[in-house]
Structure formats: C-alpha cells, structure tokens
Enzyme design. Structure first.
Site, PDB file in Angstrom:
ATOM      1  N   LYS A  53       1.466   0.104  -4.380  1.00 24.31           N
ATOM      2  CA  LYS A  53       2.345  -1.034  -3.723  1.00 24.31           C
ATOM      3  C   LYS A  53       3.671  -0.391  -4.355  1.00 24.31           C
ATOM      4  O   LYS A  53       4.781  -0.860  -3.796  1.00 24.31           O
ATOM      5  CB  LYS A  53       2.126  -2.269  -4.796  1.00 24.31           C
ATOM      6  CG  LYS A  53       0.812  -2.923  -4.369  1.00 24.31           C
ATOM      7  CD  LYS A  53       0.391  -3.293  -2.956  1.00 24.31           C
ATOM      8  CE  LYS A  53      -0.662  -4.063  -2.851  1.00 24.31           C
ATOM      9  NZ  LYS A  53      -1.907  -3.665  -3.002  1.00 24.31           N
ATOM     10  N   ASP A  54       3.969   0.435  -5.392  1.00 22.86           N
ATOM     11  CA  ASP A  54       5.056   0.991  -5.803  1.00 22.86           C
ATOM     12  C   ASP A  54       5.944   1.777  -4.932  1.00 22.86           C
ATOM     13  O   ASP A  54       7.193   1.811  -4.613  1.00 22.86           O
ATOM     14  CB  ASP A  54       5.298   1.892  -6.817  1.00 22.86           C
ATOM     15  CG  ASP A  54       4.852   1.089  -8.348  1.00 22.86           C
ATOM     16  OD1 ASP A  54       5.324  -0.348  -8.342  1.00 22.86           O
ATOM     17  OD2 ASP A  54       4.022   1.593  -9.194  1.00 22.86           O
TER      18      ASP A  54
END
Ligand SMILES: *Cc1c(COP(=O)(O)O)cnc(C)c1O
Length: 495
Positions: free
Chosen positions: A113-114
C-alpha cells in the site's frame, strides 16, 4: 486526460477532481477515458531509469492537469531512500529462471500500500489547489489491515487534511493492529469496528453518500475524500511498478524486448491486479494475470463461473488483507469488459447491493479468461508453500504472497505454461511473524511478536525492519471501538 464514472452519469472530470472526490457522485468509480499508449522503445528506455523516474513517466500520461515538475517532485519525495529501505524501491528478485518476485514492501509500513500511499498525500493537496477547493479534506478509510497504517503514515500531519481509519476489530494481524493504534499525529483518528472488512467498507461507503452528514461536515469546513483503492490516485501509482518489473526483467536479460510475461497477484479488493491490467492496455506485453485468492474465493468463482456471489461464509485467514467478499475495483474491470457500458455496470452493482449476487453472460466469461486465470489457496496450502519455498529457495514469503505462489504452482502444473512469471509480493514476512514462523517451525502460543521477529531474523537472515522494531513499547493512542451502525457518530466525535 479526462475521467468518467463507471456508472455512466459523469464525464469530463480532470484528474485533480477525480482524486479529490474519490468516489463519483453517481456511486461509480472514476476511470480514464482512454489508455495512453507506451511503445517498446519507451519501455526499453525505462531500464536506464530510477524508480521515481519510471513512476513519473507513467503518472504524467494520466495526470495531465499536473505539471511535469509537480509530478517529478512528488515521485522523488515519495520514493525516497529515506522512506524505502531498498535503493531500487521495488526490487525484482530472482527465484528461478522463469519466476521472479517483485517486492513491494520496502516502504515505511512494509506492505505494498505504501507504493500508492506515499505519493497520494502529495498529489491530493495539489488537487485541492487546482480545483480551488476551500474546505479541508477529511479522508475516510476502511482497511483490511494494511491500507490503514499506510494511509496514516502518508497523511500524518499533512496540512489541510484529517484522516479517520476504520479497521475490523478482530480481523487484522497483531502487527497491523499495533501499527495503527500507536499512530501519532494531530490529524489522525483510528477506530476498531465490530465486524469484518466488508462491514467497515460498507459503513464508509454509506457515510460517503449520506447527504445529512455531507451537509454537517460542510458546515464545519470539510469535504470527504477517500484513500481506499477506489480512489484513482491510489490506482495510478500502482501501474508504474508493472512497467518497472518488466524493465528490470529486460535489464537482467531474463526476457527479450517485447516478450510477454505472466503476473501473479494476491488479490482482495482487486486494485493491485487491475493496475496491472491497465498497464497491459497501455502496451505492456502480458500473457496472463493470475488472480490469487485465499478461502474467501469469490473472485475465483466469478472468473470460472460468471457468477459473483458474496452470500457465502466469511473466513478469517492468515492473509487478512485479502479477507474480502466485495472487491470494489472489479467494477472498473466490468466497465472495460462490457465495452464501457455504464448502464450494464449500474445494473450489476444494483443487484450486488440488493441480492448480494449478479451473473454475467457466458461471452463475458470468455473475455475475462483470455487475460485472467483465477485460483485460490486454503490455509493449509498457504502454510505449506511458505515452508516449501523457504526449503527450496531459501526465500521467506508472507502469507499473502504465499497464496499467490500456491495458485501459481497449480497454474503451472495445470497448463504447463513456461512463460516467465512475476509474483507480486505484497507484504514483508515480518508483518505476519506468527503465521510465517509458525509455518517454518512449531511455535508456542504465548511467544510475542518481537520474539517471533527475532526468530524470523535468525531463520531468514533478513534484517528486521524499522516498522517492527519501532513498535516495541510504543504507547497505544487509539482505543475507540464501534459497531458498523455507529461509524457515523464516531466520525462526529472526531470532528
Ligand atoms: C491490500 C493487500 C492485498 C490485496 O490487494 P488488492 O489491491 O486489494 O487486491 C494483498 N496483500 C496485501 C499484503 C495487502 O495489503
């Protein structure tokens, strides 16, 4: 580039408007009106570029209302060595001559998700400027575990924004929970929901379309936006790593220019794999996308039988970020599948909402299976694969990635397809120590997360990431718990 809604009623939006709004007003998701084409020379040129340059190249094709300087600056700051613990940002590791692992978990919260949530908080304030928005942005997030922390980390203390994260109380790993409840920052709020991820996601969707609360927050000087993968600003940065992986295969001379490859993607909300599909539509040579699910195999059935049916038992698994029965981003694929027919998409989504189920034509099934293969792995198979991959290749994978590996191995034995494959690895094994170490050797129930991390370090030789070590002894700052029905009130409390 302009954006339109998958439900057909809204067109002609800029990317800044799409990013700011998150969800279209007709309830649909924003999609680009067309896919910009990238040719072979351009793909080959990426081999010489850094990750931020590769990402900028892709983003510029879509975010045409941002300047090139803005995009480059956002990418340089987001994909920075101070934020990622690998200089390649998204390194491609070789497992065998025909299988590679794309590690997307070298960012601050050690999950993929980063890759989007380090850059979205930089794109969003620019979208506010471009649209002349006067209100502050209130970001609502429902998380199956990883989005929450990645969004909190990205938006923490970003001027002009506040963020509220809702996670399923019993549905996330110990490390995921600790990461969220210890989050500091002036503008953050974290709440546990008594229910599963779908309950949290539905609650957030309800808030988004509730006119009463819209007016209320407007009076307080806020407007909503979303950091879930329904937001175009989440998807577009993810397209970049598919091109990046391909460029790295070329660079490592594992493939010839133009050669088609397979991607294996552990899938939940369908955002990651959809970004891959968009990359293919832009010209990336892909043979198949292998869509891997855990026991919550609603997508496997859909791809195989043309019936999407969420009326089934919900399982809590060792891959909690994929414990999802309503894969929101599938709507964007349906839009392409139907020849961009907003009416058809609306009808399917209405049935899904009312009956929890919809069926598509056989001809669409063929369309889907031309580019997608779907399968699932149960808990036992996942555990087994973690152990086998470690024993065979000395490589330790987290349970989500292992679901992908298990489905991939089945795909190869079923089809004998020797196409070079990239397994998209979505989380660090350190985020799921209990299940990973537990798959490698017997462990005692009482041993804590930090002891397990140390043990994993001994077994794998991998450095324990800062995301884990920094949690030890950190105070819990968020203890709010609510039912799905009370989510709106929780939000009011926060404001
Ligand atoms: C979010 C997540 C997934 C699922 O990705 P989608 O884009 O929702 O399909 C898989 N693995 C991990 C570790 C995740 O955090």
């Amino acid at each position: 580039m302009q954006y339109e809604s998958t439900r057909g009623a809204i067109r002609g939006m800029t990317s800044a408007q799409a990013i700011l709004q998150g969800l279209a007003e007709d309830g649909g998701l924003f999609v680009p009106q067309s896919f910009p084409h990238i040719n072979q020379e351009e793909i080959e040129a990426l081999t010489k570029e850094s990750y931020p340059q590769r990402a900028s190249f892709i983003l510029k094709k879509y975010l045409t209302d941002y300047t090139n300087e803005e995009i480059s600056a956002c990418a340089q700051l987001a994909y920075h060595p101070a934020r990622f613990d690998d200089p390649d940002i998204a390194p491609l590791k070789k497992l065998t001559d025909s299988e590679f692992v794309l590690e997307l978990w070298h960012g601050p919260t050690i999950a993929f998700k980063d890759m989007a949530l380090q850059i979205l908080p930089r794109l969003l304030p620019l979208a506010v400027q471009k649209t002349g928005e006067k209100d502050q942005i209130l970001i609502l997030v429902a998380t199956s575990g990883d989005t929450g922390k990645a969004a909190l980390d990205g938006f923490c203390n970003v001027a002009g924004t506040r963020i509220a994260v809702f996670y399923p109380q019993e549905g996330v790993s110990q490390a995921q929970k600790m990461q969220m409840v210890t989050q500091s920052g002036q503008n953050v709020h974290v709440v546990a929901v008594k229910g599963n991820f779908d309950d949290a996601q539905n609650g957030v969707k309800r808030i988004f379309v509730d006119e009463g609360i819209q007016t209320e927050i407007k009076q307080k000087g806020y407007r909503f936006s979303s950091a879930n993968s329904i937001n175009w600003g989440r998807l577009v940065p993810q397209i970049a790593y598919y091109f990046s992986a391909y460029a790295d295969l070329l660079k490592q001379k594992a493939i010839q220019a133009g050669e088609k490859i397979n991607f294996v993607v552990p899938t939940g909300n369908f955002g990651n794999i959809l970004a891959g599909y968009y990359a293919m539509r832009m010209g990336l040579p892909v043979n198949k996308f292998i869509c891997a699910s855990n026991c919550n195999n609603v997508l496997t059935d859909f791809f195989q039988k043309q019936v999407y049916d969420k009326n089934r038992p919900f399982f809590k698994t060792a891959s909690p970020s994929m414990d999802i029965l309503i894969s929101s981003n599938l709507e964007r694929l349906l839009y392409e599948m139907s020849g961009r027919n907003g009416e058809k998409v609306s009808a399917w989504m209405k049935k899904l909402k009312q009956e929890g189920k919809y069926e598509i034509d056989e001809k669409y099934g063929e369309w889907l299976r031309e580019f997608f293969y779907a399968g699932f792995a149960d808990e036992e198979a996942t555990k087994q694969i973690v152990k086998e991959t470690f024993e065979k290749y000395g490589y330790v994978m987290d349970p989500h990635t292992a679901v992908g590996q298990a489905v991939y191995e089945r795909y190869v034995s079923e089809t004998a397809d020797k196409t070079v494959a990239v397994l998209v690895s979505t989380a660090s094994p350190y985020k799921f120590c209990k299940d990973v170490v537990g798959a490698l050797e017997p462990i005692q129930e009482t041993v804590d997360e930090f002891e397990l991390a140390k043990r994993l370090h001994v077994l794998s030789g991998l450095v324990i990431p800062k995301a884990i070590t920094e949690l030890e002894g950190k105070p819990v700052l968020h203890q709010a718990v609510c039912t799905p029905e009370m989510m709106m009130d929780e939000l009011r409390n926060f404001l």
